[in-house]
Enzyme design. Structure first.
Site, PDB file in Angstrom:
ATOM      1  N   THR A  43      51.345  33.695  41.417  1.00 44.31           N
ATOM      2  CA  THR A  43      51.551  33.437  42.849  1.00 44.31           C
ATOM      3  C   THR A  43      52.061  32.037  43.107  1.00 44.31           C
ATOM      4  OG1 THR A  43      49.879  35.009  43.549  1.00 44.31           O
ATOM      5  CG2 THR A  43      50.293  33.188  45.035  1.00 44.31           C
ATOM      6  N   TYR A  57      53.242  39.889  48.581  1.00 41.43           N
ATOM      7  CA  TYR A  57      54.391  39.028  48.218  1.00 41.43           C
ATOM      8  C   TYR A  57      54.779  39.339  46.775  1.00 41.43           C
ATOM      9  CZ  TYR A  57      50.433  36.691  46.148  1.00 41.43           C
ATOM     10  OH  TYR A  57      49.288  36.454  45.442  1.00 41.43           O
ATOM     11  N   SER A  90      50.201  37.619  36.340  1.00 38.58           N
ATOM     12  CA  SER A  90      49.308  37.504  35.178  1.00 38.58           C
ATOM     13  C   SER A  90      48.520  38.768  34.866  1.00 38.58           C
ATOM     14  CB  SER A  90      48.343  36.344  35.361  1.00 38.58           C
ATOM     15  OG  SER A  90      47.309  36.668  36.265  1.00 38.58           O
ATOM     16  N   THR A 123      46.580  34.071  39.049  1.00 42.22           N
ATOM     17  CA  THR A 123      45.122  33.886  39.158  1.00 42.22           C
ATOM     18  C   THR A 123      44.346  35.071  38.583  1.00 42.22           C
ATOM     19  OG1 THR A 123      45.099  34.911  41.348  1.00 42.22           O
ATOM     20  CG2 THR A 123      45.384  32.501  41.238  1.00 42.22           C
ATOM     21  N   ASP A 124      44.986  36.236  38.457  1.00 42.99           N
ATOM     22  CA  ASP A 124      44.231  37.436  38.051  1.00 42.99           C
ATOM     23  C   ASP A 124      43.635  37.304  36.655  1.00 42.99           C
ATOM     24  OD1 ASP A 124      46.290  39.983  39.718  1.00 42.99           O
ATOM     25  OD2 ASP A 124      44.909  38.446  40.454  1.00 42.99           O
ATOM     26  N   LYS A 196      37.040  34.591  38.552  1.00 41.20           N
ATOM     27  CA  LYS A 196      37.562  34.852  39.891  1.00 41.20           C
ATOM     28  C   LYS A 196      36.513  35.659  40.650  1.00 41.20           C
ATOM     29  CE  LYS A 196      41.849  36.269  42.218  1.00 41.20           C
ATOM     30  NZ  LYS A 196      43.223  36.820  42.031  1.00 41.20           N
ATOM     31  N   GLU A 317      17.726  45.271  25.732  1.00 42.98           N
ATOM     32  CA  GLU A 317      17.897  46.679  26.135  1.00 42.98           C
ATOM     33  C   GLU A 317      18.364  47.575  24.986  1.00 42.98           C
ATOM     34  OE1 GLU A 317      16.351  46.385  29.823  1.00 42.98           O
ATOM     35  OE2 GLU A 317      17.075  48.185  28.785  1.00 42.98           O
TER      36      GLU A 317
HETATM   37  N1  DAS Z   1      49.180  39.021  40.720  1.00 43.52           N
HETATM   38  C1  DAS Z   1      48.571  37.722  40.724  1.00 43.52           C
HETATM   39  C2  DAS Z   1      48.741  37.087  39.349  1.00 43.52           C
HETATM   40  O1  DAS Z   1      49.875  36.835  38.940  1.00 43.52           O
HETATM   41  C3  DAS Z   1      49.125  36.766  41.686  1.00 43.52           C
HETATM   42  C4  DAS Z   1      48.356  35.482  41.613  1.00 43.52           C
HETATM   43  O2  DAS Z   1      47.315  35.427  42.249  1.00 43.52           O
HETATM   44  O3  DAS Z   1      48.728  34.567  40.875  1.00 43.52           O
HETATM   45  O4  DAS Z   1      47.719  36.822  38.736  1.00 43.52           O
END
Ligand code: DAS
Length: 360
Positions: A43, A57, A90, A123-124, A196, A317
């Site tokens: 992103t 986006y 990602s 970020t994923d 996250k 467990e």
């Molecule tokens: N789809 C997400 C990624 O590329 C967009 C982001 O949050 O960076 O991880």
């Protein structure tokens, strides 16, 4: 007499010259650190149709030079250069990109002309790449992974300040020896414990119970903690000459579960299985039978949990000693998978791998 006068004159001139050098040195701008930005996509390099587009986006559209030129303030805090490693969202991150990234990071950090590295990333899976690098980078120099929750085209986009802070952090002495860091939304997280926690909010990256390592404020890093676990130069893992990584898959725990998915992964050649169990890594009976069968075929089994926080206790467990399973300590399933992948490059002995989960 004349000789003495001459000596005094020379001494005064030398003193004045030395004083001038000291004054000039004091006024000279501090030498800026050399920071390399390695771009992978996400992103932070994305674009949306309008200034209010914060979902829907397109990620990974902007090249690294645009990211750098988009934050002119970077040149006040570091000498920055950029390289494009990949251009992907990602969720599509691969071992191939990981190995290329790890190799390039190690090459750059081996140079006296590089003080730190920033990796721009979606970020994923930022937490996965950060933890992988935390276990394989052979340098104490700062490596900072950064992303954004809004594309640069959106109002109040977070990427520019995230990148600015990350470049400062990567060039800082405070970040030396801290392991790989994730720097977003003015907080500094350690690669091992960051995850996250929200699909969309700017403050999504947290270590929910183990906490931030520090903050970025007023263009400076403020550390309050550091990791107690092995990383970077204290890691036994080395992927320098590797072209692939062992296959490890994750099976998820839930009510009325089945071993079908597990059996499919084993049949497909998984060398390790991480079970994201319910509670303290608890196993549905049919799945437990499948894991025992897999272990008997030489597949290494790690019990993690879908809960996300807390210690998965060995012999809690399940009788791990008897079943030759490994308990993941506090690593969630996606982090446990990464440590297991790297552990399998060294051994398939569950006892030795358990040692690794206690140490990393
Ligand atoms: N789809 C997400 C990624 O590329 C967009 C982001 O949050 O960076 O991880």
């Amino acid at each position: 007499m004349k000789r003495r006068l001459l000596c005094v004159l020379v001494t005064v001139c030398l003193l004045m010259f030395s004083l001038q050098v000291v004054v000039l040195a004091a006024d000279a701008p501090a030498k800026l650190p050399n920071v390399v930005i390695l771009a992978t996509g996400g992103t932070i390099a994305g674009s949306g149709a309008t200034t209010t587009t914060t979902v829907g986006y397109t990620a990974a559209t902007m090249p690294v030079d645009n990211l750098i030129n988009g934050v002119p303030e970077l040149k006040n805090v570091a000498n920055v250069t950029g390289e494009q490693i990949s251009q992907i969202a990602s969720e599509n991150m691969t071992n191939k990109v990981w190995l290329k990234l790890a190799k390039r990071v190690s090459e750059l950090l081996a140079s006296d002309n590089v003080d730190g590295i920033v990796i721009t990333h979606g970020t994923d899976t930022i937490e996965e790449t950060a933890y992988f690098l935390n276990l394989v980078v052979k340098s104490d120099k700062p490596v900072v992974v950064v992303g954004a929750m809004r594309p640069p085209t959106a109002m109040s986009a977070d990427g520019a300040m995230n990148l600015y802070n990350s470049v400062i952090l990567a060039g800082s002495k405070e970040a030396v020896g801290k392991g790989v860091l994730v720097c977003m939304n003015d907080v500094i997280n350690g690669a091992r414990d960051v995850t996250k926690t929200n699909t969309a909010l700017l403050d999504t990256f947290r270590a929910p119970e183990l906490g931030y390592l520090g903050y970025m404020q007023d263009s400076k890093p403020h550390f309050y903690k550091e990791s107690t676990r092995r990383h970077t130069t204290n890691s036994e893992f080395d992927v320098t000459n590797m072209t692939e990584l062992p296959r490890v898959d994750i099976v998820y725990g839930y009510e009325n579960n089945t071993r079908v998915g597990l059996d499919a992964f084993v049949a497909a050649g998984a060398k390790g299985i991480v079970h994201a169990g319910v509670g303290d890594g608890s196993l549905f009976t049919e799945v437990k039978e499948g894991l025992i069968d897999a272990q008997k075929k030489g597949v290494v089994i790690v019990r993690s949990s879908r809960v996300g926080n807390g210690i998965i206790a060995r012999n809690g467990e399940a009788n791990d000693d008897q079943l030759h399973f490994v308990a993941s300590d506090t690593l969630n399933a996606q982090k446990a998978r990464i440590l297991l992948m790297l552990a399998l490059t060294k051994t398939s002995d569950p006892t030795e791998i358990q040692r690794m989960f206690w140490e990393y």
